[in-house]
Each structure stands twice: as C-alpha cells, then as structure tokens.
Enzyme design. Sequence first.
Site, PDB file in Angstrom:
ATOM      1  N   ASP A 906      19.108  11.005  99.838  1.00  0.00           N
ATOM      2  CA  ASP A 906      19.827  11.863  98.898  1.00  0.00           C
ATOM      3  C   ASP A 906      18.935  13.049  98.518  1.00  0.00           C
ATOM      4  OD1 ASP A 906      21.577  12.606  96.498  1.00  0.00           O
ATOM      5  OD2 ASP A 906      22.522  10.740  97.130  1.00  0.00           O
ATOM      6  N   HIS A 970      21.686  14.607  91.647  1.00  0.00           N
ATOM      7  CA  HIS A 970      22.568  13.752  92.438  1.00  0.00           C
ATOM      8  C   HIS A 970      21.863  12.490  92.923  1.00  0.00           C
ATOM      9  CE1 HIS A 970      25.158  12.635  95.898  1.00  0.00           C
ATOM     10  NE2 HIS A 970      26.119  13.297  95.283  1.00  0.00           N
ATOM     11  N   SER A1302      30.503  10.042  96.227  1.00  0.00           N
ATOM     12  CA  SER A1302      29.044   9.866  96.104  1.00  0.00           C
ATOM     13  C   SER A1302      28.690   8.837  95.048  1.00  0.00           C
ATOM     14  CB  SER A1302      28.380  11.198  95.720  1.00  0.00           C
ATOM     15  OG  SER A1302      28.221  12.031  96.818  1.00  0.00           O
TER      16      SER A1302
END
Length: 1509
Positions: A906, A970, A1302
């Site tokens: 990620d 994220h 996600s």
Amino acid sequence: MARQKNSSLWFLLLSLICSLLSTHSTAAASEDDVRKEYIVYMGAKPAGDFSASAIHTNMLEQVFGSGRASSSLVRSYKRSFNGFVAKLTEDEMQQMKGMDGVVSVFPSEKKQLHTTRSWDFVGFPRQVKRTSFESDIIIGVLDGGIWPESDSFDDKGFGPPPRKWKGTCQGFSNFTCNNKIIGAKYYKSDRKFSPEDLQSPRDSDGHGTHTASTAAGGLVNMASLMGFGLGTARGGVPSARIAVYKICWSDGCDDADILAAFDDAIADGVDIISYSLGNPPSRDYFKDTAAIGAFHAMKNGILTSTSAGNDGPRLVSVVNVAPWSLSVAASTIDRKFLTEVQLGDKKVYKGFSINAFEPNGMYPLIYGGDAPNTRGGFRGNTSRFCEINSLNPNLVKGKIVLCIGLGAGFKEAWSAFLAGAVGTVIVDGLRLPKDSSNIYPLPASRLSAGDGKRIAYYISSTSNPTASILKSIEVKDTLAPYVPSFSSRGPNNITHDLLKPDLTAPGVHILAAWSPISPISQMSGDNRVAQYNILSGTSMACPHATGAAAYIKSFHPTWSPAAIKSALMTTATPMSARKNPEAEFAYGAGNIDPVRAVHPGLVYDADEIDFVNFLCGEGYSIQTLRKVTGDHSVCSKATNGAVWDLNYPSFALSIPYKESIARTFKRSVTNVGLPVSTYKATVIGAPKGLKINVKPNILSFTSIGQKLSFVLKVEGRIVKDMVSASLVWDDGLHKYYSNIDPVKAVDPGLVYDVDEIDYVKFLCGQGYSTRALWRHWGLICSLLSTHSTAAASEDDVRKEYIVYMGAKPAGDLSASAIHTNMLEQVFGSGRASSSLVRSYKRSFNGFVAKLTEEEMQQMKGMDGVVSVFPNEKKQLHTTRSWDFVGFPRQVKRTSFESDIIIGVLDTGIWPESDSFDDKGFGPPPRKWKGTCHGFSNFTCNNKIIGAKYYKSDGKFSPKDLHSPRDSEGHGTHTASTAAGDLVSMASLMGFGLGTARGGVPSARIAVYKTCWSDGCHDADILAAFDDAIADGVDIISISVGGKTPQKYFEDSAAIGAFHAMKNGILTSTSAGNEGPLLVSVTNVSPWSLSVAASTTYRKFLTKVQLGDRKVYKGISINTFELHGMYPLIYGGDGPNTRGGFRGNTSRFCQINSLNPNLVKGKIVLCIGHRGGSEAAWSAFLAGAVGTVIVDGLQLPRDFSRIYPLPASRLGAGDGKRIAYYISSTSNPTASILKSIEVSDTLAPYVPPFSSRGPNPITHDLLKPDLTAPGVHILAAWSPISPISKVPGDNRIAEYNIESGTSMACPHATGAAAYIKSFHPTWSPAAIKSALMTTATPMSARKNPEAEFAYGAGNIDPVRAVHPGLVYDADEIDFVNFLCGEGYSVQNLRLVTGDHSVCSKATNGTVWDLNYPSFALSIPYKESIARTFKRSVTNVGLPVSTYKATVIGAPKGLKVNVQPNILSFTSIGQKLSFVLKVKGRIVKDMVSASLVWDDGLYKVRSPIIVYAVQ
C-alpha cells in the site's frame, strides 16, 4: 498466450474502439521518430500577399533552430486559411501552442469513412424542375477519390468548367479529368502508401465513387448490382460538376490531409462541400479539422454537408456537430433484401443479406462449434463464433457453416470464406436490429436466434444435414422511412442546447457507382467486381443532403449556407417517434424533401458574425476569435450570443430534472416566399406541463428579403426525460416547420455528458443482451491505454516494461547477469545495464527494463519469457465494522495469532500510531526473513516487523516521503483495519467513537510501500510480491487495482498472487471502485480473493438551515461548527468572468470558475456531480465558508464524504427549493450544522461504487468472491495527511473514516489471518473456501446485480473457522485450469518452474476447477446441460454425513447433485460429486445455492447462470 473463453463476444464494439484508438509508434531509435505530425491552426488567411512557408518555417526555427525547421514542415495551408503541419515532439508542440498567432495545436489523427431509387423515395423524381444554373454548381467531394471512367461521370453534353473555377486536375498517367469531373487532387502528408493505394485521385476503395455519384452522378439506365436495384442510377444534381479531393486511403483519412483539401476546395471555388467521414467529436470546435474547414467554407459562402456517424443507436454518438455545418443522419427507403436458407428437410428460413450467388444444389451443413482448428489452438467454444482462423479447413471445405454472429456478420463470413466453406448461415447472437443487409464474400444469410436454434437442432439430430442458400430477393420495406440502428444519435456533446443531427436522408441500400477494382463485399479474396454497388451508412446519407443543397443553390445562387440549411430543415418531412424512440436525437428536423426546400417561404439566416457571437457566448476568447476570423471581432455583453439566441432552425433545451423552467429563444426569419404575406405561428404537439408561446405570433411581410424577429418562450415542467413539439409558421401556402427539439430533462450538472452506465441502460432498452453489454464495456477498458511520445531523446521513447519469466530457477541464480545478458542480445552491451531497472529474483524470475516498442517485441520472442507488458500505474481502491459482521472483541483466539504475518502492499504506514503499539509483543516469529530498512525517520518494532519501499522510476513528488512512512493515510488505514491493535476512545473528531481494532490485533505487519502520490507502479508491485513471499508472510493484502483487467500473466497482482499461492500464501485483493458498471471487477484470478464492499449500520447526516428557518437533511461527514448564519449565493451567480467562466459553468463550481470577490465569506449552492468533491474544493479555494451541493447525478447517497469546508450533499428536490429561496429573497442566509451519526437500517448491501461482475477474463468463474465492510470505516490515519485529502485543509487526525473496496479488502485479510491462526497448515484455497461457504447470504432485492455485486455474501469470520467442508485446490489444479484456458505448456513450465504438462487427461475446464462457487454463461433462451465436477474435504466432525440441498432453483432449470449424500469417516477425507444444470432460463440472470448440511455445518455455494446472446 491465454485464449479467453468466448472472446469473440468482445467483437461488437470494435468499430467504436477503432475510432477512439490512434496509433503511436515509438519503435525507432532516431530523434525524428519521437515526432508526430501536429496541425498548427492559425485562423484566417492574412490580408495581402504573404509567404506562408516562410512564416511557418520562421516559427519552427524559433522552436528548434534553422537546421531542422524546413525538414519538420510537412505542409502549409495558405489558400483559404492560415496554418501548417509539422513534425514535433510533445515539448515542441507545447512551445508552439504558446506562440503569437496560434489558435490551436492538435495531433493529425485519422478519420474513418462513414459508410438509386432513394431520390424518388424522398419525392425528388427524375423529371423535377431544374435550372440551367445547375451546370455551374461545383460540388467538392472529400473522400477516397473517384473512378472517372464510370458512366455516372460521363461528360457528354457538358460545356467547359464554369469561369469561377480556379482548381486544377493534377496530371497523372492513369487519370484524366473531363467536363464533369473538373478537378482532382490527392493528399497524403505522411507519404506512406500501402500496396492497394493508388497514388492518384483514382478510387481503389469504391467509397468516394459511390458518394460522388449519389450527389451529382449523371443518369445511367439499367444500372444494378448484379441484377439487384435495377433501374436508373442518378445523383441529386446530374448536371453539376464534381471536384475530387482524395484524402482517404487504406489506413484512414489524416487530419492534415483533410485541412489541406478544405484549404484547396474553398480557394478553388466549389459551391458545396460533401464530407462523409468523422471521428468522435472534439470538445473544441477549433481542434476539429472538419469544424475548422467548414467554418472557413461558411465564411466564403460554402455549405459543408457532413455525415452524422455510424455509432448508433448509442446516445451522444453524433459527430460533425458544428452549427455552421449540416449534420446528416441516415434513413431507410422502401427497399430491403431477404435471403432464404433451405434445409435438407425442406424447411425454409428467411434471413437478411444481399446474396448475388446462384444456388447450385444442396451442400453439407456443419456447425462451426463442431469444426475447431485445434492445431491453431482453438476449441469449439470459439469456433462456434467462426473467429478468424478458428475453423478447420479440412472439416468445413465445401460445406455451409452455421456460425453464431456477434455483429453484422462480416468476421464470421470472412472466416468461413478463408476456410474454404461454400456458404455460411449467421445466427444473430446479439439480436441486432435487421434494418440493413450486407454483402458477404460467399453465399450467406443472417438469421434470428430462434431460427438459428432450429437449424442447430436439425444438424444435431440428422446424420447428413444439408442446406442451400438461395439468391436474395428484393422486397418492400413498408415501415420506411425510419432511422436505422447504426445511425449516430444526439444529443450534441459539445453545445448541449444545439440539436444534432440536423436532419436525415436516405442512407440504407443505396445503389451508386463503384470502383471496379474493389470487391463488392470490400473483402480481399472476393473476386466479384461491379460498376455499381449497394451500400448503407451515413456516408450514403450525406451526399443525398449534398445533392439537395446543390439543387437549392442552383435556384438561389446568392443564398448563404445557413439559408440553404434552414430551407432543408424547415421543409423536412416529419418522422415518427414511435419508430424511433430517440425521436429528434435520431432524425433531427426530419427526412429531406428537396422539392419543397426550394420554396421554403421563410429562412432562418445567419452569417459569420452570428456564429462569432455564438462562439463568444461559448467562452472563446477575443484573441482566439480574431485569429480565426482575421478581423477585429469583439466579445462583449452586447455581442455575446447564448446558444438559445443563435438564429438556428431548431430549438433545443436541457433542463434540471423535474424542475420548472422558463427559457426564451430569440429568432428572426427572412421572407423568401411571396413579397406580401402574413404568417401565423402554431405550436403542434405541445407536451403536457409545458407552455410554449410565440411573440408576436403573426408576422406580416411586405417585401422579399424582409427580416422580422420573434421570441419563443418555454415555461413549465416536463414529466418525461425528453419531450418535443414543432413550431409552424403558415401563410396558407408555405408551412415552415421548426422543431422545438427536444426539451430534455437532465440531472443538474449532467446536461448531456452521458456516462457509460447511461449508455448501458440505453442499449439494454434497445434489446441488447446484458451479457453482450458486459463484454463490450470491459473491452473498451481493456483496449484504451495511454501512449506517450513526447520526449526528444532516444531514451525518452523508451518505456518501462515488465519481462515476466515465471518461476525462480532451482539452484544459485545470478538474476541480474541473466537479465543483462538478455538485454545485450537486444541492443548490445553498451546500453544493457542502464536499461535494466530492477530484477526479480527472490520468489520468481523477471525484470523491469526500459525498452522501445520494437525492443519490447524482440524481448517477447526470447526463450524463457512468459509475457512482456507495460509498467503501468494502479490506483488505490479507497471500528464497529468487525462487530457488524458478528466478530466481537471477545471472540475466541489462539496463541498462534501472534505468529501470523500480514504483508500489506500500500502507501506505507505511520508507525507511531497507537494501533501499531508493540506493547506485550515478543520478538518476530522465527520464520520471518525480512528486514526493516534503516531510515532516519522510521523504525520498526515487534508489531511492524518489516518495512520497505519501492519506486522503480526514482521520481518523487515533494509530498512523497522517501521511506516506508505513509504520507497519504491509505496504507495506515488498511493495515490497522486488518491487524491494528485495540485503541479505546478512538474517533474522527468525535465521530465513530469507540474501540478501533483490526481483525487480528496480535498479528504482525510487514509493510511494502508501493503506492505514491502518482499511483502504484506494476514494477513496484511485483518487487514487493517478490520480497513478501521470500520474507515469509502468511497473508498478503493489496487494496489496489487497474481499471482494466488483464490476462493473468500480464497482470502484476495476478502474477504475484500465483507465486504467493505456490508458497502457501493467500492474497486478498480489492474488487475495485468502478461500480455499479457491470464487468468492472478487477483482480479476478482464481487463486486470489476478490473482495467487494458492503455497508454497515453507520451513516452520517448533515442538516442545512436557511434564513427562513427551513431545514434540509443532506449527507456528509462535517466536523466543522458554524456559528450563526452566513450569506448564501448560487454558484451560477458568482462566475469568475476574468478567468473566462460564465454562470452556466460556475453553477457546477468547477475549479477556478467561482469569483472569490463574490463568494468569499459566503455559503455557495453548487450543482455537483461525482459526489461533489470538485465543487467543494472549488468553493474552498474561492474562500467560501461552506457549500451546499445539489446532487446533479441523483447518485445513491449511501456513503458520506469528508469535504475541506462545511458541506452537505442534498437531493435535487431540496436543491431546487433552496435555489428558489435564494432567487426570491433579498438577503438569503444559511448555516450548515455539524453532522450527526444515525443507524442505516437497510445494511448490509453493496454500495454503487463497488465494482461488479461478471468476470471479464474467465467468464464462468464468479467474481467478486464475497463482500466485507467497506463503508464509513474508522481506522488509523497518517497525521500529516488532511482528513479530506484536499491540500489546504489543515484538519489532521490520528483516525479517519473512509469508504471503498480498499477498506473491504483488509477486513477479508484479517478474517483470512484469523482462520490461518486456527489452521496454520490450510492452503490458500481452503481458507478462501471457508470464507466463501460460510458467508452470510445477501439480498438481491437490495442489489439487483445479485451475486455479481456480492459474490458468496458477507464475511462471517467466526463461522469461517469451522466451515465443515472446504473446496481445496493447489498449484496443479490451477495449472490444469490454465491448460484449459489455452495457456501453452512452454509458458506454464516457465511459470511453475517444473515439468507441467497439458494433455487431454490434465486439461481442466473452468467448470471442473474446484472452486467454491458455480457460474455458467449460456446462449440466450437456449436449452443447456452443463456438468460441474467438485470435491470437498472434511474439516468438521470425523464421522459425518452431509446431504445436498439446492435452495432457490429458478424456474425452468433443473439442478441435480450426484451423489447427494456424502459420508465421511475421517478428517481430511476427500469425496467428489457432480452438479448438473439442465433446462432453460427465462431471465438474463438467475441464481440458486447448493448447501451441504450435516446438521451442524451448512456449507453454501452460490450457483449463477446468466444469458449471453
């Protein structure tokens, strides 16, 4: 390479794709090869003498010096307007854009050709009145050339060319002009000719000859295509002259050549220009060669007639939409062709084609699926579609082949022809409207699916089936005229309130002259040639309008282009909306009537200044317009013309959905009828809810040429998406129609920018199968890629490619040495080491290298290479959620959970977050082989036991941190969702308050940072997989994906996940955020877990309070506290006029469209789309204190966003009420309250953003696999990233609330890790099976896409630990599956690193892969019989008996399980069964469930069957 099952279903949209994709070559090694041809448009021709070449060369010298300028200049335009074509790099093009005098710079692209009783059909007989001036009319035809010897171009009786003619006939040994064809030139700026191209104006294709003769061909008696269409062939103006400008070749029609032809034609003195070609329209009139050429033609009194395009029936597909040109759609005539197929049992079936072959008895009949070319790697499931080379010549030669067609049948017929068949029967697999017949290179007929089924039954039930295809017969089409399905539809995508197409003209089954060296089927190998041919297309409609315009011009030589166009439109014959549901978007003003058009009574005239004023209103700058016009044009409030005031012969209006409207159109009409006349206005067909007034409604004229004005007012509200009426001015002699076409209801902000899902909905309404549409939209995504050719050095034409070489070889391996050696074989030792970017060597074999296209192709052919594909960027797919799925904090856990290592690929991680505190953790597990790279700003601990980052291109933006530290948030969010520790009192500024935790709080995390501010590169993803596998992780979590699924071994995630699976590691992936579009799911390999998103019972509401005390509820996550009331302004009232914006743009609050002086300190009402993020950011940048976003797309409001200022997103109805409050109040005010958290009682369901199936790669493998919470997820965050992710928002937090697949993916990751902690020896497939077969069923009522939305259902981690049975699979099962998918033994051995073999014994079909779900695609409404083979392994009670039950078996289907009882005697015992599906489905998609039940465990698998036509 893998052959995809049913790949031919992707064929239908190929013509659309071809029109979108331009070809860029970067293969050569010299500096010139990175240059492309660009058109530099400079507007009007300067007054007086000027040396164009000298000026243009001088401009080029300013860019790159004198040495290269002359060689770079390809062509100068100098006769009618100013500009040139030059070879430029991207950088040079950008420099050129900024130079004085330049209007626009754009690539020279290729356009495509849009491909007679017809004149009689529109009431224009041979004996119609004509004038002697017709012989002075010159029609310029821009097309593929002409065949001068055709009888249609005989010049007998013609005098010399008109005196006004200034053109020439270039001298050629094989071509001469005459007094009919008075001029001829050809253009090929790139000088690249194919063998079939004739280097003269002579037509080798036939298209140009056909269009020229349709417009102005002489009378030829007894003309026909081999007896079809027998009669007199003639053009609209047989006495007119023709000037030929050949711009189209075997490879298309270059923009540079199109402009050169316009330049010459205008200067040569033509009267009308005919242009039957086009591409998808530009968003800018002056970046469209046809619009540019037509504008300068209009300036010189020349009307340009253009084809509307052949991309119907899709809405917003019309091309050539400039208001100064005539856009012509196609209509049918009363001629159609039927072709009968006679079987050996004497039954006869009627189909469609133009078959000129004479039957010669009966021939053997074979089904294409029974004749696969197995040596070529094809099987029956492909050969049934008669794909090129899929048929075995030994089996079909001398026979008639039954093919399933997926378009107009050209590919199928050609394939049968190449294989030696004597004929083909094409079954219409897509149920396309049969409104035009085609010519094929062998006897052929296109039949309906029902008749095809009957013939297939005859073949299967007869020992020696035979058939004959009869010669076609011509019959009458009693429904004509109507618009055929291929003709492009409106609305106009550039100027939404300008109706396009303008009108229709005959374009189906048109007989006209032909090039006798071009096969009549236009297919190489067909030896039939003819002097005349029958074609269909808007290319055929355009010259009919051209001829009609020329006919009017012969009576009225002084009329302007706009007056001629007005006459054609206002006298057109109205057409039926019952036959064409798109109404005026299909047929415009109606079907041409040339005789009536000569005497229209009134005309809506317009000249250059009217169009310039219109362009001012469209936002073009004075500077640009002065360049275009060559004069001192001025844009001001007095001259700026709205589109509604352009003096156009139709009225169009787009309005907010269900809102009241009040719009005024200003028009003037010029009397060209009786000198003294009085016209009365009548509105015909005024729709319910609308009031249409005309003031004055009586116009009294006293002389010819007198001009009077009126206004038309439209008020009220419409109750349908689209309505229309007609305004008629009638003096008792002339009826002068103008369509009020159409008033179109749109969601605010959408106008006519219809997106893919709208196209899909529309096509479904047209009868296209769901399955076909899934394929097509996947095809578009998979074919469109970005190619850059901008750089100026040899290195800059190289792109990074991944060379995948399969398994890591046994023994010691010097990967870099091997890879360098391979590169040296391509381009020598000098460059090899510098070209090598990265070697993969720890877990599999491959490398990344900088290569040109040519070098990449060489690399593909080298030994040991599995695949070579571009290093592209993937995009990130963006706690109470665990409780919601029945996984409480107090759930039973094992000590082994602390040995589980989750690898997270990620954006990195924020290690100081409380979620990653290592208090109580021991040292890393012994199996761990990874490292924590040393960084000054980053350290690992016993929770985060490893961390690395990857950036193969070495290009960092200022916000990127050169370490595994997360600057985006994220990666921190996903890692903490999967394995974050327990953190009490976590919240986002009070929202979501509670304990934040991951699925396996005791598990370890290994961080692989692959994503940056510019995305996630394939090369880095593979490098991370390479390391993670070797490091010893147990589960891999990757919440990224491309928008386009790729073949398994051209997809970095699929490659990495395969090698992970080989090493016992399950890869959990996000399904994508491109929903609710079907076939949008990504990460679809069978060895990985694909996770869709589901909602939880948390949602957020934000109230807006107005000064009148009314309160409206919207959605957002608003953490701001506004104190008091603030001024409220509508975005449309605050345009940034200095920036070139008007209210019609600023109402959408586009970036920079708002005037800070007007909105600062106020709340702005914006019409938003795509969730309102852009609108909120624009308001934020302009200094607003808040924004109310009206939902312009009526998107489902199932999740809330965080904006950088106080904001709430409201429905269109509430937005309308607030807009009314603003307009009716002198000092409107408002306040936006802080959000409140409420319960979503409908949860769980799948939100629209979550990508849907079916699987575009392996169609009968269900994807996504399951769902997990992905909406409003609270998890850890990077405290240097704004919570809204908008620069300038200074709010930061330790925890944030996010939505996306996600967020769903790490929930599944955590659940998989939880199972692994109980069952450390289970395979990835077993863990995946456990998750899927214990998932909670979801409701198809809430999600109409059913299993294509939610797969097996919503995860239940607790039940998944004890599934009872698992569907297990290991590497050999997937290898067998890949054999069945068509992968070669050679490739598979490279991938696996062993001696894998594909044989009949081992080839596994997808239906036999031991997968925990069952999926089947079947022919539409056909009977089916399919057997699935499965085995289940007992992981429940040692002695147990399971009984099979099928729940919800749909009507018409019989689902049997044999045996239906499985008795186990031990743990690990494996038993097999088969599931048989028989019958027929009556819906596009049906589903059921297979449940194995022993009284304790219920093992559920979805069964889905869906139709493909």
